[in-house]
Design a protein around this motif. Sequence first.
Motif, PDB file in Angstrom:
ATOM      1  N   LEU A 127      16.873  13.664  -2.085  1.00  0.00           N
ATOM      2  CA  LEU A 127      17.007  12.394  -1.659  1.00  0.00           C
ATOM      3  C   LEU A 127      15.966  11.781  -0.785  1.00  0.00           C
ATOM      4  O   LEU A 127      15.694  10.636  -1.156  1.00  0.00           O
ATOM      5  CB  LEU A 127      18.142  12.530  -0.516  1.00  0.00           C
ATOM      6  CG  LEU A 127      18.730  11.349   0.016  1.00  0.00           C
ATOM      7  CD1 LEU A 127      19.226  10.241  -0.983  1.00  0.00           C
ATOM      8  CD2 LEU A 127      19.978  11.500   1.086  1.00  0.00           C
ATOM      9  N   ALA A 128      15.361  12.454   0.099  1.00  0.00           N
ATOM     10  CA  ALA A 128      14.117  11.827   0.484  1.00  0.00           C
ATOM     11  C   ALA A 128      12.869  11.254  -0.303  1.00  0.00           C
ATOM     12  O   ALA A 128      12.617  10.165  -0.327  1.00  0.00           O
ATOM     13  CB  ALA A 128      13.519  12.682   1.630  1.00  0.00           C
ATOM     14  N   ARG A 129      12.936  12.231  -1.457  1.00  0.00           N
ATOM     15  CA  ARG A 129      11.844  11.755  -2.427  1.00  0.00           C
ATOM     16  C   ARG A 129      12.481  10.645  -2.975  1.00  0.00           C
ATOM     17  O   ARG A 129      11.639   9.627  -3.438  1.00  0.00           O
ATOM     18  CB  ARG A 129      11.500  13.075  -3.358  1.00  0.00           C
ATOM     19  CG  ARG A 129      10.696  14.008  -2.636  1.00  0.00           C
ATOM     20  CD  ARG A 129      10.514  15.281  -3.782  1.00  0.00           C
ATOM     21  NE  ARG A 129       9.605  16.271  -3.080  1.00  0.00           N
ATOM     22  CZ  ARG A 129       9.356  17.559  -3.202  1.00  0.00           C
ATOM     23  NH1 ARG A 129      10.431  18.209  -4.120  1.00  0.00           N
ATOM     24  NH2 ARG A 129       8.416  18.079  -2.864  1.00  0.00           N
ATOM     25  N   GLY A 130      13.557  10.617  -3.635  1.00  0.00           N
ATOM     26  CA  GLY A 130      14.025   9.638  -4.234  1.00  0.00           C
ATOM     27  C   GLY A 130      14.016   8.245  -3.551  1.00  0.00           C
ATOM     28  O   GLY A 130      13.899   7.029  -3.968  1.00  0.00           O
ATOM     29  N   TYR A 131      14.472   8.077  -1.921  1.00  0.00           N
ATOM     30  CA  TYR A 131      14.407   7.172  -1.437  1.00  0.00           C
ATOM     31  C   TYR A 131      13.100   6.497  -1.310  1.00  0.00           C
ATOM     32  O   TYR A 131      13.012   5.311  -1.164  1.00  0.00           O
ATOM     33  CB  TYR A 131      15.323   7.519  -0.045  1.00  0.00           C
ATOM     34  CG  TYR A 131      15.374   6.257   0.775  1.00  0.00           C
ATOM     35  CD1 TYR A 131      16.299   5.213   0.704  1.00  0.00           C
ATOM     36  CD2 TYR A 131      14.241   5.933   2.085  1.00  0.00           C
ATOM     37  CE1 TYR A 131      16.237   4.246   1.548  1.00  0.00           C
ATOM     38  CE2 TYR A 131      14.430   5.084   2.970  1.00  0.00           C
ATOM     39  CZ  TYR A 131      15.482   4.187   2.546  1.00  0.00           C
ATOM     40  OH  TYR A 131      15.388   2.862   3.373  1.00  0.00           O
ATOM     41  N   THR A 132      12.133   7.433  -0.765  1.00  0.00           N
ATOM     42  CA  THR A 132      10.954   6.883  -0.309  1.00  0.00           C
ATOM     43  C   THR A 132       9.945   6.590  -1.667  1.00  0.00           C
ATOM     44  O   THR A 132       8.916   5.985  -1.559  1.00  0.00           O
ATOM     45  CB  THR A 132      10.086   7.855   0.443  1.00  0.00           C
ATOM     46  OG1 THR A 132      10.043   8.939  -0.222  1.00  0.00           O
ATOM     47  CG2 THR A 132      10.875   8.004   1.861  1.00  0.00           C
ATOM     48  N   GLY A 133      10.299   7.286  -2.710  1.00  0.00           N
ATOM     49  CA  GLY A 133       9.413   7.195  -4.037  1.00  0.00           C
ATOM     50  C   GLY A 133       8.126   8.013  -3.733  1.00  0.00           C
ATOM     51  O   GLY A 133       7.081   7.732  -4.364  1.00  0.00           O
ATOM     52  N   VAL A 193      -0.767  13.786   7.905  1.00  0.00           N
ATOM     53  CA  VAL A 193      -0.375  12.424   7.898  1.00  0.00           C
ATOM     54  C   VAL A 193      -1.274  11.650   7.540  1.00  0.00           C
ATOM     55  O   VAL A 193      -1.553  10.692   6.695  1.00  0.00           O
ATOM     56  CB  VAL A 193       0.807  12.033   8.910  1.00  0.00           C
ATOM     57  CG1 VAL A 193       0.725  10.533   8.810  1.00  0.00           C
ATOM     58  CG2 VAL A 193       1.859  12.769   8.765  1.00  0.00           C
ATOM     59  N   ARG A 194      -2.609  12.019   8.139  1.00  0.00           N
ATOM     60  CA  ARG A 194      -3.807  11.058   8.185  1.00  0.00           C
ATOM     61  C   ARG A 194      -4.468  11.338   6.818  1.00  0.00           C
ATOM     62  O   ARG A 194      -4.899  10.387   6.320  1.00  0.00           O
ATOM     63  CB  ARG A 194      -4.787  11.495   9.323  1.00  0.00           C
ATOM     64  CG  ARG A 194      -6.009  10.416   9.440  1.00  0.00           C
ATOM     65  CD  ARG A 194      -7.008  10.930  10.467  1.00  0.00           C
ATOM     66  NE  ARG A 194      -6.417  11.273  11.616  1.00  0.00           N
ATOM     67  CZ  ARG A 194      -6.285  12.472  12.306  1.00  0.00           C
ATOM     68  NH1 ARG A 194      -7.119  13.363  12.067  1.00  0.00           N
ATOM     69  NH2 ARG A 194      -5.830  12.629  13.668  1.00  0.00           N
ATOM     70  N   GLU A 195      -4.356  12.345   6.287  1.00  0.00           N
ATOM     71  CA  GLU A 195      -5.159  12.932   5.122  1.00  0.00           C
ATOM     72  C   GLU A 195      -4.251  12.371   3.792  1.00  0.00           C
ATOM     73  O   GLU A 195      -4.778  12.032   2.710  1.00  0.00           O
ATOM     74  CB  GLU A 195      -5.502  14.184   5.063  1.00  0.00           C
ATOM     75  CG  GLU A 195      -6.197  14.895   5.917  1.00  0.00           C
ATOM     76  CD  GLU A 195      -7.691  14.261   5.678  1.00  0.00           C
ATOM     77  OE1 GLU A 195      -8.407  14.330   4.779  1.00  0.00           O
ATOM     78  OE2 GLU A 195      -8.287  13.861   6.960  1.00  0.00           O
ATOM     79  N   ASN A 196      -2.951  12.448   3.901  1.00  0.00           N
ATOM     80  CA  ASN A 196      -2.109  12.295   2.751  1.00  0.00           C
ATOM     81  C   ASN A 196      -1.006  11.162   3.017  1.00  0.00           C
ATOM     82  O   ASN A 196      -0.228  11.379   4.084  1.00  0.00           O
ATOM     83  CB  ASN A 196      -1.271  13.544   2.497  1.00  0.00           C
ATOM     84  CG  ASN A 196      -2.244  14.709   2.583  1.00  0.00           C
ATOM     85  OD1 ASN A 196      -2.800  15.164   1.570  1.00  0.00           O
ATOM     86  ND2 ASN A 196      -2.368  15.477   3.477  1.00  0.00           N
ATOM     87  N   LYS A 197      -1.065  10.344   2.087  1.00  0.00           N
ATOM     88  CA  LYS A 197      -0.043   8.997   2.427  1.00  0.00           C
ATOM     89  C   LYS A 197       1.273   9.198   1.330  1.00  0.00           C
ATOM     90  O   LYS A 197       2.023   8.342   1.559  1.00  0.00           O
ATOM     91  CB  LYS A 197      -0.976   7.796   1.877  1.00  0.00           C
ATOM     92  CG  LYS A 197      -2.098   7.346   2.586  1.00  0.00           C
ATOM     93  CD  LYS A 197      -1.416   7.270   4.374  1.00  0.00           C
ATOM     94  CE  LYS A 197      -2.619   7.389   5.342  1.00  0.00           C
ATOM     95  NZ  LYS A 197      -2.025   7.588   6.551  1.00  0.00           N
ATOM     96  N   ASP A 198       1.226  10.303   0.729  1.00  0.00           N
ATOM     97  CA  ASP A 198       2.342  10.524  -0.153  1.00  0.00           C
ATOM     98  C   ASP A 198       3.551  11.410   0.519  1.00  0.00           C
ATOM     99  O   ASP A 198       4.010  12.262  -0.371  1.00  0.00           O
ATOM    100  CB  ASP A 198       1.975  11.199  -1.427  1.00  0.00           C
ATOM    101  CG  ASP A 198       2.714  10.951  -2.624  1.00  0.00           C
ATOM    102  OD1 ASP A 198       3.615   9.952  -2.515  1.00  0.00           O
ATOM    103  OD2 ASP A 198       2.798  11.650  -3.456  1.00  0.00           O
ATOM    104  N   ILE A 199       3.886  11.206   1.727  1.00  0.00           N
ATOM    105  CA  ILE A 199       4.712  12.084   2.418  1.00  0.00           C
ATOM    106  C   ILE A 199       6.162  11.579   2.494  1.00  0.00           C
ATOM    107  O   ILE A 199       6.306  10.485   3.077  1.00  0.00           O
ATOM    108  CB  ILE A 199       4.311  12.295   3.967  1.00  0.00           C
ATOM    109  CG1 ILE A 199       2.953  12.938   4.068  1.00  0.00           C
ATOM    110  CG2 ILE A 199       5.338  13.489   4.555  1.00  0.00           C
ATOM    111  CD1 ILE A 199       2.541  14.511   3.334  1.00  0.00           C
ATOM    112  N   ALA A 200       7.048  12.200   1.794  1.00  0.00           N
ATOM    113  CA  ALA A 200       8.293  11.445   1.743  1.00  0.00           C
ATOM    114  C   ALA A 200       9.127  11.948   3.007  1.00  0.00           C
ATOM    115  O   ALA A 200       9.871  11.116   3.602  1.00  0.00           O
ATOM    116  CB  ALA A 200       9.237  12.043   0.551  1.00  0.00           C
ATOM    117  N   CYS A 201       9.360  12.896   3.270  1.00  0.00           N
ATOM    118  CA  CYS A 201       9.732  13.419   4.783  1.00  0.00           C
ATOM    119  C   CYS A 201       9.104  14.646   5.537  1.00  0.00           C
ATOM    120  O   CYS A 201       8.184  15.078   5.127  1.00  0.00           O
ATOM    121  CB  CYS A 201      11.400  14.214   4.271  1.00  0.00           C
ATOM    122  SG  CYS A 201      11.352  15.452   3.356  1.00  0.00           S
ATOM    123  N   ILE A 202       9.605  14.648   6.703  1.00  0.00           N
ATOM    124  CA  ILE A 202       9.224  15.817   7.724  1.00  0.00           C
ATOM    125  C   ILE A 202      10.524  16.599   7.888  1.00  0.00           C
ATOM    126  O   ILE A 202      11.578  15.970   8.351  1.00  0.00           O
ATOM    127  CB  ILE A 202       8.762  15.529   8.936  1.00  0.00           C
ATOM    128  CG1 ILE A 202       7.349  14.970   8.459  1.00  0.00           C
ATOM    129  CG2 ILE A 202       8.559  16.810   9.619  1.00  0.00           C
ATOM    130  CD1 ILE A 202       6.501  14.312   9.973  1.00  0.00           C
TER     131      ILE A 202
END
Length: 431
Positions: A127-133, A193-202
Amino acid sequence: MNRKKSSELYVEAKQYMPAGVNSPVRAFQSVHDTPFYVKNAKGSYLFDVDGNEYLDYVASWGAIILGHAHDGLIDEVKTVLYEGTSFGACHPNEIKLARLIIEAFPSIELLRLTSSGTEATMSAIRLARGYTGKNNIIKFKGCYHGHVDSLLVKAGSGLATYGIPDSKGIPEALARCTYVADFNHIDTVRNIVRENKDIACIILEAVMGNMGLILPEKGFLEDVQDICRQEGILLVFDEVITGFRVTYGGVQHIYGIDPDITCLGKIIGGGFPIGAFGGKKEIMDMIAPLGGVYQAGTLSGNPIAVRAGIYVLEHLRKNSDIYSSMDNNIERLKTQLLQIADKFDIPYKINHITGMFTGFFSENNVNDYEAALTSDRAIYEQFFKLMLEEGIFFAPSPFEASFLTASYGEDELIKTTNAFEKVFKTLKGTI
Ligand SMILES: *Cc1c(COP(=O)(O)O)cnc(C)c1O
């Protein structure tokens, strides 16, 4: 203690199931022992096929909170049994359980029931991946979220016990989507988070229960929440253990955090298979058939599990003294156990919150994954076996929490401290 019948059953079980078990930690392998076989359970006790009795600190890994074979719960379940065991169609009690959970968790506006905690976390991630893309996720070392592919990276519990960093059978490409941070070390989150902008959720256990019990340090959860808000990352709380245990509600209630998605399980099924995930309406609206994130289950919202869950939650809501009593019992237990450890000069630390605690055989306070690993496994193994001989069942691994139930009282406290005194004396002679 004679465990002859159990030993025979274990030999037979190994002919039919891998290591004879349906979940790895039950095999007692990390303490180099073999399991006892439960005949029945009542209140705070398990009774095995050889006629032995054990004061049970495992409590079905926290799923049991009213005590085993609670009379009121049994009566409820008996009546629904006659109405049918599964419908694969809507029934009114699903609404009732959902409403009870939503009333207890203000962060949850809509929820869906599953049949296990694993399904709940798996669905929450999708769901987190689907919602944030977005594709990647962050988890914490030692947090266990069920046996979901992307979450079996640096998971605690059985995996920490066995020293297996990962599981085979998980594609490297998928594992690479999971970044691992250190609990109580916010910089490790910031760096990812600084290195990676493609984070859907923690995703995290806000109070860790699967590396032994580890509490969040002051400000840690708030910092995680801030990072999520700033970066457009969803915050997923895995409260499968802590939901309705640490208070009516969960860790988020105690620390005043507002996660986007919450996962539940264990207690909300009263000992029947269940899980749930829920959160903000806008996010949950993405779930099929409303939205494009698919999620389903033949036995989801099972009428028996749901009725049992309703009974437990209503009972807990009416009897909030259960929480203060568990608190009180843990405080007293802690004081006495630390005194005994001190007397025999054995390094022993206790972390606790309402309804659960862990004793670590460690010199240092345990506030992160690395510190938990300093807990002495060889001593724990002896401790586990000696306590079992005294009729007290702690988890067969040093990296687990111990659980209290509403049925735990004065007798159980005395029985435990007496056994501790005896066992620590023996331990002192061997180390
Ligand atoms: C037990 C547990 C799970 C998995 O639940 P299952 O019902 O065993 O699939 C997930 N997260 C946490 C924190 C757990 O303790």
